[in-house]
Write a protein that holds these residues in place. Structure first.
Motif, PDB file in Angstrom:
ATOM      1  N   SER A 109      -0.112   0.268  -2.630  1.00 14.03           N
ATOM      2  CA  SER A 109      -0.302  -0.866  -1.729  1.00 14.03           C
ATOM      3  C   SER A 109       0.826  -1.888  -1.908  1.00 14.03           C
TER       4      SER A 109
ATOM      5  N   GLY B 209       0.847  -4.796  -3.095  1.00 11.61           N
ATOM      6  CA  GLY B 209       0.789  -5.475  -4.385  1.00 11.61           C
ATOM      7  C   GLY B 209       0.841  -4.549  -5.583  1.00 11.61           C
TER       8      GLY B 209
ATOM      9  N   ALA C  72      -1.237  -1.735  -6.120  1.00 15.94           N
ATOM     10  CA  ALA C  72      -2.441  -0.931  -6.386  1.00 15.94           C
ATOM     11  C   ALA C  72      -2.201   0.502  -5.917  1.00 15.94           C
TER      12      ALA C  72
ATOM     13  N   ARG D  42       5.721  -5.766   0.195  1.00 11.78           N
ATOM     14  CA  ARG D  42       5.504  -7.076   0.805  1.00 11.78           C
ATOM     15  C   ARG D  42       6.735  -7.552   1.563  1.00 11.78           C
TER      16      ARG D  42
ATOM     17  N   ALA E 144      -2.811  -8.749   0.983  1.00 13.24           N
ATOM     18  CA  ALA E 144      -3.919  -8.649   0.022  1.00 13.24           C
ATOM     19  C   ALA E 144      -5.059  -7.791   0.562  1.00 13.24           C
TER      20      ALA E 144
ATOM     21  N   ASP F 228      -4.165  -4.338  -0.346  1.00 15.52           N
ATOM     22  CA  ASP F 228      -4.342  -4.198  -1.791  1.00 15.52           C
ATOM     23  C   ASP F 228      -5.814  -3.951  -2.130  1.00 15.52           C
TER      24      ASP F 228
ATOM     25  N   ARG G 281      -7.616  -0.596  -3.812  1.00 15.62           N
ATOM     26  CA  ARG G 281      -8.456  -0.648  -5.016  1.00 15.62           C
ATOM     27  C   ARG G 281      -9.846  -0.085  -4.735  1.00 15.62           C
TER      28      ARG G 281
END
Length: 388
Positions: free
Chosen positions: A80, A82, A84, A203, A342, A345, A349
């Protein structure tokens, strides 16, 4: 005098072939037109989901012949924005088949099933009460069909000819694709390990990601794409993104770039005798960049409507709404949520913790699924947990 056909299909990629075969199965005479000679290349990630092959098989396409020589892949790993990571075996496999091969094999299947293939560049489209006339600017009288299906991609001449608007800023992505020696991130050195499709998000220039999809012949389809927001993006910027996210990639051959018309910016579907399908309509999934599933589904629906309906445009619009309505609504919602990395992310998760969420996200990204409430709930829980 113009030649007369029941259905003319402009564009012989997956959407056009699906439309041509579906119309033939419904009893129509079909002329399949393309400006290129096959085999021809096309910028694409080359991943053909099992769901796509099932749709083609339902149309009578010999999918064993289409996929011959290209092994099925079962694993995927996604990183991801971030960082993950979620990885696992997919519920249904994917074949990575270069479009130069895949499209040529599909065209051969369409001809086998009764469509007539002709090399032809459409210059003008004239629609009247009884049909549609096509002209390439070089023939007297041109070609005439009762119904026209535009399957000629993101730069569709048919879409331009009927005055359909182009996607607005923020509704188109751009990607570059090439072929490299199979990425060690995707093909582990242990022969007992399974080759893995790799997607790495970032990002920077969000939403953006790179991919590496092993073909099975020692090469991988590799690339990088990002959303266009109105400013120009250079080839150098795209290549920098690809090599930054796929370190150690080395030399990449046969680089090609293309625009991706995302489904939230798709063209309107009016009543009448001219139908748009696939990229010509603008059906690419804004989350994954997948467009072949939507191309085949929309092509099949348009082909049936063109061959059987008194008002093909209305019948096709209704059928597309029934078949893809939820998927397209969820895609629009996810594109809005994607403003915040986010969210992805949290989804990564959640899918790493819950196999059901993993399967849901794969189905949405590679096929035509929606986003069930259980996946929304799992993602929201991860988002709140992280913030807390």
């Amino acid at each position: 005098m113009s030649e007369l056909w029941d259905v003319a299909v402009v564009g012989a990629g997956p959407a056009g072939v699906a439309a041509a075969v579906a119309a033939r199965r419904a009893g129509a005479s079909v002329l399949l037109l393309d400006r290129a000679h096959f085999p021809r290349d096309k910028a694409c990630g080359d991943g053909i989901a099992d769901q796509v092959l099932a749709q083609l098989a339902d149309l009578g396409v010999d999918v064993a012949e289409v996929t011959a020589g290209f092994p099925a892949l079962q694993r995927i790993r996604l990183t991801s924005p971030g960082g993950a990571v979620t990885e696992g075996r997919m519920g249904r496999p994917v074949h990575v088949i270069p479009r130069q091969v895949f499209d040529a094999r599909l065209v051969a299947q369409a001809v086998r099933l009764g469509a007539e293939l002709r090399r032809y560049r459409v210059r003008t489209v004239d629609v009247d009460r009884d049909g549609v006339t096509l002209d390439d600017g070089a023939r007297e009288g041109g070609l005439r069909a009762r119904v026209l299906i535009g399957a000629d991609g993101v730069g569709s001449a048919v879409r331009r000819a009927i005055g359909a608007p182009h996607p607005a800023a923020g509704q188109t992505a751009i990607a570059i694709r090439g072929y490299a020696t199979a990425d060690p991130l995707a093909d582990p050195p242990d022969p007992a390990s399974e080759a893995t499709q790799v997607i790495v998000m970032t990002r920077a220039h969000w939403p953006a990601y790179a991919w590496s999809f092993p073909i099975g012949d020692g090469r991988a389809n590799v690339g990088y794409g990002q959303l266009l927001r109105g400013e120009a993006v250079s080839r150098e910027q795209l290549l920098e993104g690809m090599h930054r996210l796929l370190p150690g990639l080395g030399a990449v051959q046969d680089l090609r770039a293309a625009h991706l018309p995302l489904s939230p910016g798709r063209a309107p579907l009016p009543d009448g005798r001219v139908l748009l399908v696939g990229d010509a309509l603008g059906l690419v999934n804004p989350l994954s960049g997948e467009g072949i599933m939507q191309a085949v589904v929309s092509g099949a629906l348009a082909g049936r409507a063109a061959a059987t309906a008194a008002d093909p445009g209305r019948a096709y619009r209704d059928a597309l709404h029934r078949r893809l309505g939820r998927h397209l609504r969820d895609a629009r919602l996810l594109q809005r949520l994607n403003r915040w990395p986010a969210v992805l992310d949290a989804g990564a998760r959640a899918s790493a913790k819950d196999r059901v969420v993993f399967d849901d996200l794969i189905e949405f990204g590679l096929a035509d699924g929606g986003v069930p409430l259980r996946t929304v709930a799992g993602t929201a829980a991860q988002l709140l947990f992280k913030q807390g």
